[in-house]
Design a protein around this motif. Sequence first.
Motif, PDB file in Angstrom:
ATOM      1  N   MET A 168       0.833  -1.286   0.116  1.00  0.00           N
ATOM      2  CA  MET A 168      -0.022  -0.078   0.041  1.00  0.00           C
ATOM      3  C   MET A 168       0.971   1.131   0.028  1.00  0.00           C
ATOM      4  N   THR A 169       0.703   2.186  -0.955  1.00  0.00           N
ATOM      5  CA  THR A 169       1.405   3.577  -0.928  1.00  0.00           C
ATOM      6  C   THR A 169       1.327   4.167   0.210  1.00  0.00           C
ATOM      7  N   GLU A 170       2.477   4.846   0.766  1.00  0.00           N
ATOM      8  CA  GLU A 170       2.483   5.678   1.928  1.00  0.00           C
ATOM      9  C   GLU A 170       3.453   6.746   1.838  1.00  0.00           C
ATOM     10  N   TYR A 171       2.773   8.052   1.719  1.00  0.00           N
ATOM     11  CA  TYR A 171       3.660   9.147   1.199  1.00  0.00           C
ATOM     12  C   TYR A 171       3.644  10.092   2.423  1.00  0.00           C
ATOM     13  N   VAL A 172       4.901  10.888   2.436  1.00  0.00           N
ATOM     14  CA  VAL A 172       4.900  11.777   3.408  1.00  0.00           C
ATOM     15  C   VAL A 172       5.179  13.078   2.613  1.00  0.00           C
ATOM     16  N   LEU A 173       4.240  14.126   3.012  1.00  0.00           N
ATOM     17  CA  LEU A 173       4.349  15.488   2.180  1.00  0.00           C
ATOM     18  C   LEU A 173       5.205  16.410   3.187  1.00  0.00           C
ATOM     19  N   GLY A 174       6.220  16.767   2.713  1.00  0.00           N
ATOM     20  CA  GLY A 174       6.971  17.666   3.410  1.00  0.00           C
ATOM     21  C   GLY A 174       6.959  19.297   2.985  1.00  0.00           C
ATOM     22  N   ILE A 175       6.892  20.214   3.728  1.00  0.00           N
ATOM     23  CA  ILE A 175       6.470  21.695   3.478  1.00  0.00           C
ATOM     24  C   ILE A 175       7.621  22.590   4.131  1.00  0.00           C
ATOM     25  N   ASP A 176       8.450  23.054   3.812  1.00  0.00           N
ATOM     26  CA  ASP A 176       9.383  24.239   4.347  1.00  0.00           C
ATOM     27  C   ASP A 176       9.186  25.519   3.405  1.00  0.00           C
ATOM     28  N   THR A 177       8.992  26.467   4.320  1.00  0.00           N
ATOM     29  CA  THR A 177       8.641  27.991   3.624  1.00  0.00           C
ATOM     30  C   THR A 177       9.600  28.939   4.485  1.00  0.00           C
ATOM     31  N   SER A 178      11.039  28.749   4.036  1.00  0.00           N
ATOM     32  CA  SER A 178      11.967  29.486   4.694  1.00  0.00           C
ATOM     33  C   SER A 178      12.167  30.895   4.402  1.00  0.00           C
ATOM     34  N   ALA A 179      13.242  31.654   4.617  1.00  0.00           N
ATOM     35  CA  ALA A 179      13.398  32.979   4.343  1.00  0.00           C
ATOM     36  C   ALA A 179      13.576  33.351   2.820  1.00  0.00           C
ATOM     37  N   TYR A 180      14.107  32.314   2.032  1.00  0.00           N
ATOM     38  CA  TYR A 180      14.379  32.626   0.714  1.00  0.00           C
ATOM     39  C   TYR A 180      14.041  31.661  -0.324  1.00  0.00           C
ATOM     40  N   THR A 181      13.442  30.210   0.173  1.00  0.00           N
ATOM     41  CA  THR A 181      12.792  29.253  -0.649  1.00  0.00           C
ATOM     42  C   THR A 181      11.599  28.836  -0.459  1.00  0.00           C
ATOM     43  N   LEU A 219       7.645  15.373  -1.672  1.00  0.00           N
ATOM     44  CA  LEU A 219       6.689  13.977  -1.353  1.00  0.00           C
ATOM     45  C   LEU A 219       7.650  12.737  -1.533  1.00  0.00           C
ATOM     46  N   VAL A 220       7.946  12.173  -0.276  1.00  0.00           N
ATOM     47  CA  VAL A 220       8.552  11.143  -0.072  1.00  0.00           C
ATOM     48  C   VAL A 220       7.849   9.550   0.065  1.00  0.00           C
ATOM     49  N   ASP A 221       8.041   8.729  -0.303  1.00  0.00           N
ATOM     50  CA  ASP A 221       7.630   7.321  -0.537  1.00  0.00           C
ATOM     51  C   ASP A 221       8.441   6.904   0.949  1.00  0.00           C
ATOM     52  N   ALA A 222       7.503   6.788   1.985  1.00  0.00           N
ATOM     53  CA  ALA A 222       7.964   6.261   3.058  1.00  0.00           C
ATOM     54  C   ALA A 222       8.331   4.578   3.030  1.00  0.00           C
ATOM     55  N   LYS A 223       7.938   3.957   2.203  1.00  0.00           N
ATOM     56  CA  LYS A 223       8.269   2.477   2.244  1.00  0.00           C
ATOM     57  C   LYS A 223       9.739   2.136   1.493  1.00  0.00           C
ATOM     58  N   ASN A 224       9.799   3.034   0.516  1.00  0.00           N
ATOM     59  CA  ASN A 224      10.996   2.966  -0.258  1.00  0.00           C
ATOM     60  C   ASN A 224      12.192   4.034  -0.137  1.00  0.00           C
ATOM     61  N   ASN A 225      11.841   5.004   0.636  1.00  0.00           N
ATOM     62  CA  ASN A 225      12.639   6.094   0.960  1.00  0.00           C
ATOM     63  C   ASN A 225      13.122   6.929  -0.464  1.00  0.00           C
ATOM     64  N   GLY A 256      -2.421   8.708  -1.392  1.00  0.00           N
ATOM     65  CA  GLY A 256      -1.425   8.129  -0.600  1.00  0.00           C
ATOM     66  C   GLY A 256      -0.474   8.865   0.453  1.00  0.00           C
ATOM     67  N   ILE A 257      -0.825  10.153   0.614  1.00  0.00           N
ATOM     68  CA  ILE A 257      -0.303  10.919   1.691  1.00  0.00           C
ATOM     69  C   ILE A 257      -1.012  10.508   2.887  1.00  0.00           C
ATOM     70  N   LYS A 258       0.025  10.064   3.929  1.00  0.00           N
ATOM     71  CA  LYS A 258      -0.619   9.602   5.266  1.00  0.00           C
ATOM     72  C   LYS A 258      -0.009  10.648   6.354  1.00  0.00           C
TER      73      LYS A 258
END
Length: 322
Positions: free
Chosen positions: A1-14, A19-25, A70-72
Amino acid sequence: MTEYVLGIDTSAYTTSIALVDAKNNKIVADKRRVLSVPMGQKGLRQQDAVFQHLKNFHELYSEIETDFKGIKTVAVSSRPRNIDGSYMPVFTVGQNYGKIIAKTLDCSYIEYSHQENHIAASLFSGYKSINDKILAIHMSGGTTEFLSVKKAQKGYSAEILGGTKDITFGQLIDRIGTLMEFPFPCGMHMEKCIENLSSWTKIKTPAMRKEPFINLSGMENFYGNLYTTQKYAKEDIILSLFGFVADCILSIIEQIKLEFDFENVIIAGGVASNNIIRNLILNNLKDEYNIILSERENSSDNAVGTAFLPIIDRWYHEIKTY
């Protein structure tokens, strides 16, 4: 079963979304957009950066074509450092978008710091999980910190052991770079300027103080004067500046190791993407420590580390359990 982690970063300049597949890195999507800084300026006001994040985020998010079912987990960089009171307005953009997305998808939501993001991005390249005896060096536009890092129940805890007292390595490079009329942020443009340099004139720099915490504003004046007086070629000054930053890093490490026992050295942040600085550090330390450097693209601001942090947490708890 697909398991994704959605990462978000809103830094000072970017603005960054990953989106990372947690099962397969595996990185499924990696979207970034550097904020626009007017030529000649040395940075952005927070309100201007927030406005650009708001515009960039929905455009980058719409470019991800994976099935969001698939985002968990939604993981967000919500603050600069993992300490009470750490705050910058830019991170609230990613924080608010992250909460909305997690609520809409009915998935878990978790917050980390921008600094933890950089540490995890360094570990992602080799899928490593290290828990102790870590010296992490975080060098970016707004931070120069040498940290004793330990795996915590969630993410990483850190204690500052060394760094700069006034401006950061990133600010030193950017201030000399803007003086030379390079676009901001300047480091990558300055490095490109000297990538084919075959000969150069060595510049003698002032003696460095042997302390874990140092000042850099005097060196800003030193290199600025070299450029304005045209005593040396621009390329010679840039190469000397990068070498000086590497020497500072090595000197601070020498002072820290007198009091702190460490085996692993994580080198993270935008300044760590500089090939000249990276190679000088590696050549001097590779036989003494386990040096962990992220891929160059993951040294600069990104959301890959943020997406990877829940996976590292899971590894840690599995190791502790078994």
